[in-house]
Design a protein around this motif. Structure first.
Motif, mmCIF file in Angstrom:
data_model
loop_
_atom_site.group_PDB
_atom_site.id
_atom_site.type_symbol
_atom_site.label_atom_id
_atom_site.label_comp_id
_atom_site.label_asym_id
_atom_site.label_seq_id
_atom_site.Cartn_x
_atom_site.Cartn_y
_atom_site.Cartn_z
ATOM 1 N N LYS A 1 0.805 -1.219 0.000
ATOM 2 C CA LYS A 1 0.000 0.000 0.000
ATOM 3 C C LYS A 1 0.836 1.265 0.000
ATOM 4 C CE LYS A 1 -4.122 -1.936 2.187
ATOM 5 N NZ LYS A 1 -5.088 -1.836 3.317
ATOM 6 N N TYR A 2 2.151 1.107 0.001
ATOM 7 C CA TYR A 2 3.005 2.290 -0.012
ATOM 8 C C TYR A 2 2.778 3.085 -1.286
ATOM 9 C CZ TYR A 2 6.010 1.717 4.080
ATOM 10 O OH TYR A 2 6.495 1.664 5.359
ATOM 11 N N PRO A 3 2.620 4.434 -1.190
ATOM 12 C CA PRO A 3 2.471 5.255 -2.399
ATOM 13 C C PRO A 3 3.809 5.405 -3.107
ATOM 14 C CG PRO A 3 2.553 6.660 -0.465
ATOM 15 C CD PRO A 3 2.532 5.237 0.038
ATOM 16 N N PRO A 4 3.816 5.868 -4.353
ATOM 17 C CA PRO A 4 5.076 6.095 -5.064
ATOM 18 C C PRO A 4 5.945 7.106 -4.346
ATOM 19 C CG PRO A 4 3.213 6.170 -6.564
ATOM 20 C CD PRO A 4 2.648 6.141 -5.179
ATOM 21 N N ASN A 5 7.272 6.987 -4.541
ATOM 22 C CA ASN A 5 8.192 7.933 -3.921
ATOM 23 C C ASN A 5 7.966 9.336 -4.478
ATOM 24 O OD1 ASN A 5 9.498 6.005 -2.369
ATOM 25 N ND2 ASN A 5 10.858 5.434 -4.059
ATOM 26 N N THR A 6 7.932 10.316 -3.610
ATOM 27 C CA THR A 6 7.696 11.694 -4.032
ATOM 28 C C THR A 6 8.799 12.585 -3.494
ATOM 29 O OG1 THR A 6 6.308 12.044 -2.089
ATOM 30 C CG2 THR A 6 5.206 11.425 -4.139
ATOM 31 N N SER A 7 9.002 13.718 -4.163
ATOM 32 C CA SER A 7 10.098 14.601 -3.804
ATOM 33 C C SER A 7 9.641 15.822 -3.024
ATOM 34 C CB SER A 7 10.845 15.053 -5.070
ATOM 35 O OG SER A 7 9.936 15.690 -5.965
ATOM 36 N N ASN A 8 8.344 16.202 -3.122
ATOM 37 C CA ASN A 8 7.875 17.358 -2.391
ATOM 38 C C ASN A 8 6.411 17.199 -2.027
ATOM 39 O OD1 ASN A 8 6.329 18.107 -4.770
ATOM 40 N ND2 ASN A 8 8.277 18.833 -5.637
ATOM 41 N N GLU A 9 5.893 18.170 -1.289
ATOM 42 C CA GLU A 9 4.522 18.070 -0.810
ATOM 43 C C GLU A 9 3.519 18.169 -1.952
ATOM 44 O OE1 GLU A 9 3.988 21.037 2.109
ATOM 45 O OE2 GLU A 9 5.389 20.155 3.571
ATOM 46 N N THR A 10 3.863 18.927 -2.993
ATOM 47 C CA THR A 10 2.948 19.067 -4.131
ATOM 48 C C THR A 10 2.732 17.729 -4.811
ATOM 49 O OG1 THR A 10 3.718 21.321 -4.472
ATOM 50 C CG2 THR A 10 2.528 20.272 -6.290
ATOM 51 N N ASN A 11 3.856 17.010 -5.041
ATOM 52 C CA ASN A 11 3.739 15.702 -5.663
ATOM 53 C C ASN A 11 2.986 14.736 -4.760
ATOM 54 O OD1 ASN A 11 5.096 16.495 -7.943
ATOM 55 N ND2 ASN A 11 7.112 15.854 -7.156
ATOM 56 N N THR A 12 3.190 14.880 -3.454
ATOM 57 C CA THR A 12 2.497 13.990 -2.521
ATOM 58 C C THR A 12 0.991 14.207 -2.599
ATOM 59 O OG1 THR A 12 4.393 14.081 -1.036
ATOM 60 C CG2 THR A 12 2.307 13.302 -0.115
ATOM 61 N N ALA A 13 0.580 15.471 -2.682
ATOM 62 C CA ALA A 13 -0.845 15.764 -2.785
ATOM 63 C C ALA A 13 -1.442 15.229 -4.070
ATOM 64 C CB ALA A 13 -1.061 17.276 -2.701
ATOM 65 N N LEU A 14 -0.627 15.241 -5.130
ATOM 66 C CA LEU A 14 -1.121 14.739 -6.412
ATOM 67 C C LEU A 14 -1.224 13.219 -6.400
ATOM 68 C CD1 LEU A 14 0.852 17.023 -8.904
ATOM 69 C CD2 LEU A 14 -1.566 17.169 -8.315
ATOM 70 N N THR A 15 -0.220 12.557 -5.824
ATOM 71 C CA THR A 15 -0.203 11.097 -5.863
ATOM 72 C C THR A 15 -1.249 10.489 -4.942
ATOM 73 O OG1 THR A 15 1.548 11.153 -4.218
ATOM 74 C CG2 THR A 15 2.212 10.940 -6.530
ATOM 75 N N THR A 16 -1.647 11.193 -3.904
ATOM 76 C CA THR A 16 -2.669 10.628 -3.024
ATOM 77 C C THR A 16 -4.014 10.542 -3.733
ATOM 78 O OG1 THR A 16 -3.022 12.869 -2.166
ATOM 79 C CG2 THR A 16 -1.572 11.406 -0.901
ATOM 80 N N GLU A 17 -4.219 11.412 -4.735
ATOM 81 C CA GLU A 17 -5.463 11.368 -5.485
ATOM 82 C C GLU A 17 -5.341 10.467 -6.717
ATOM 83 O OE1 GLU A 17 -6.440 15.347 -6.447
ATOM 84 O OE2 GLU A 17 -6.773 15.984 -4.362
ATOM 85 N N ASP A 18 -4.121 10.012 -6.995
ATOM 86 C CA ASP A 18 -3.908 9.165 -8.161
ATOM 87 C C ASP A 18 -4.421 7.764 -7.872
ATOM 88 O OD1 ASP A 18 -3.167 8.119 -10.525
ATOM 89 O OD2 ASP A 18 -1.009 8.329 -10.224
ATOM 90 N N SER A 19 -5.066 7.159 -8.853
ATOM 91 C CA SER A 19 -5.623 5.815 -8.682
ATOM 92 C C SER A 19 -4.666 4.725 -9.138
ATOM 93 C CB SER A 19 -6.934 5.697 -9.471
ATOM 94 O OG SER A 19 -6.708 5.946 -10.854
ATOM 95 N N SER A 20 -3.457 5.072 -9.535
ATOM 96 C CA SER A 20 -2.495 4.070 -9.988
ATOM 97 C C SER A 20 -2.080 3.195 -8.817
ATOM 98 C CB SER A 20 -1.268 4.746 -10.593
ATOM 99 O OG SER A 20 -0.642 5.570 -9.630
ATOM 100 N N PRO A 21 -1.773 1.914 -9.071
ATOM 101 C CA PRO A 21 -1.399 1.009 -7.978
ATOM 102 C C PRO A 21 -0.060 1.397 -7.373
ATOM 103 C CG PRO A 21 -1.086 -0.043 -10.112
ATOM 104 C CD PRO A 21 -1.795 1.246 -10.372
ATOM 105 N N PRO A 22 0.212 0.992 -6.158
ATOM 106 C CA PRO A 22 1.502 1.254 -5.518
ATOM 107 C C PRO A 22 2.654 0.678 -6.339
ATOM 108 C CG PRO A 22 -0.089 0.492 -3.915
ATOM 109 C CD PRO A 22 -0.722 0.312 -5.253
ATOM 110 N N PRO A 23 3.861 1.200 -6.158
ATOM 111 C CA PRO A 23 4.989 0.772 -7.000
ATOM 112 C C PRO A 23 5.312 -0.714 -6.886
ATOM 113 C CG PRO A 23 5.725 2.137 -5.160
ATOM 114 C CD PRO A 23 4.245 2.260 -5.221
ATOM 115 N N LEU A 24 5.152 -1.290 -5.693
ATOM 116 C CA LEU A 24 5.463 -2.717 -5.562
ATOM 117 C C LEU A 24 4.504 -3.559 -6.396
ATOM 118 C CD1 LEU A 24 6.683 -4.585 -2.480
ATOM 119 C CD2 LEU A 24 4.737 -5.542 -3.707
ATOM 120 N N LEU A 25 3.237 -3.209 -6.397
ATOM 121 C CA LEU A 25 2.269 -3.952 -7.209
ATOM 122 C C LEU A 25 2.517 -3.726 -8.691
ATOM 123 C CD1 LEU A 25 -1.054 -3.463 -5.201
ATOM 124 C CD2 LEU A 25 0.560 -5.365 -5.137
#
Length: 249
Positions: free
Chosen positions: A128-152
């Motif tokens: 369930k880990y989200p993709p690695n992000t570099s800043n808060e903006t990317n984090t806010a975007l990825t939390t709304e992204d429906s793509s599967p976690p990187p391990l999956l």
């Protein structure tokens, strides 16, 4: 004639009576014979169906080999730790893919490090880990992204690559009942205890799912395939620690 018929009902001569009853079509024992004959007819009809459409009968449950049944192709997913040595590179039919490096995936939290990747809590966290992000903006975007976690994503991609290797091996004439093919796929993390273990388990599960649906969807597999997992270095740290404690004592 009546007296003669009654006279023939004698324990001294049972064979003529039995032979006549077997020849006569309207006797009470025809029901018993009929049940045996129906089994024979069912076996004949089943064999004729197999001869007519062998693939549909053989793979009616997909191309995944049932547990305990011999398979023409055996796929083994192996997790390992780069810390304890690099596994063989993919260059042959038995090792079709280079080792998959998953050290770029998020690590397990420190409070769960004592658990292995076979633990369901570790699997749940890493999957369930989200993709690695570099800043808060990317984090806010990825939390709304429906793509599967990187391990999956990695495990699903690896499963598709393995299925391609299986089809390619069969097309080139490898893997048959007389000469089974053993195919090994390596996945490595730093210590081979968490990320690689979970990824191997998920990739193997995905391949099994694809094999079950083989020959029903667009995937065509003409050989039975078995899928297993092995974790080379899952207990390396524990063994080293125990041996260290013995030396100190």
């Amino acid at each position: 004639k009546t007296n003669h018929k009654f006279g023939t009902v004698n324990w001294i001569k049972p064979k003529p009576q039995l032979q006549s009853s077997m020849v006569t079509p309207v006797i009470s024992t025809t029901n018993l014979l009929g049940s045996e004959t129906s089994e024979e007819v069912a076996q004949v009809s089943l064999s004729s169906d197999i001869n007519k459409d062998d693939k549909s009968v053989r793979f009616r449950n997909g191309a995944l080999a049932p547990q305990g049944k011999a398979s023409s192709i055996q796929v083994e997913f192996v997790s390992f730790g780069y810390k304890y040595g690099l596994s063989r590179t993919g260059s042959t039919v038995s090792n079709p893919l280079p080792p998959l490096d998953c050290r770029d995936l998020p690590e397990i939290p420190l409070h769960m490090a004592r658990l292995s990747g076979l633990n369901h809590h570790v699997k749940r966290v890493l999957s369930k880990y989200p993709p690695n992000t570099s800043n808060e903006t990317n984090t806010a975007l990825t939390t709304e992204d429906s793509s599967p976690p990187p391990l999956l994503q990695k495990s699903n991609q690896l499963a598709l690559e393995v299925m391609h290797c299986i089809r390619e091996a069969i097309a080139n004439g490898h893997g048959c009942s007389s000469s089974p093919l053993n195919m090994t796929v390596f996945v490595g993390s730093e210590t081979g205890r968490h990320r690689s273990v979970v990824l191997v388990e998920f990739a193997a599960s995905s391949v099994r799912k694809l094999l079950r649906s083989a020959n029903q969807d667009a995937i065509i597999i003409t050989q039975l395939v078995s899928v297993t997992t092995r974790h080379r270095d899952i207990d390396q740290q524990k063994n080293q620690q125990s041996s260290k404690n013995k030396c100190e004592s």
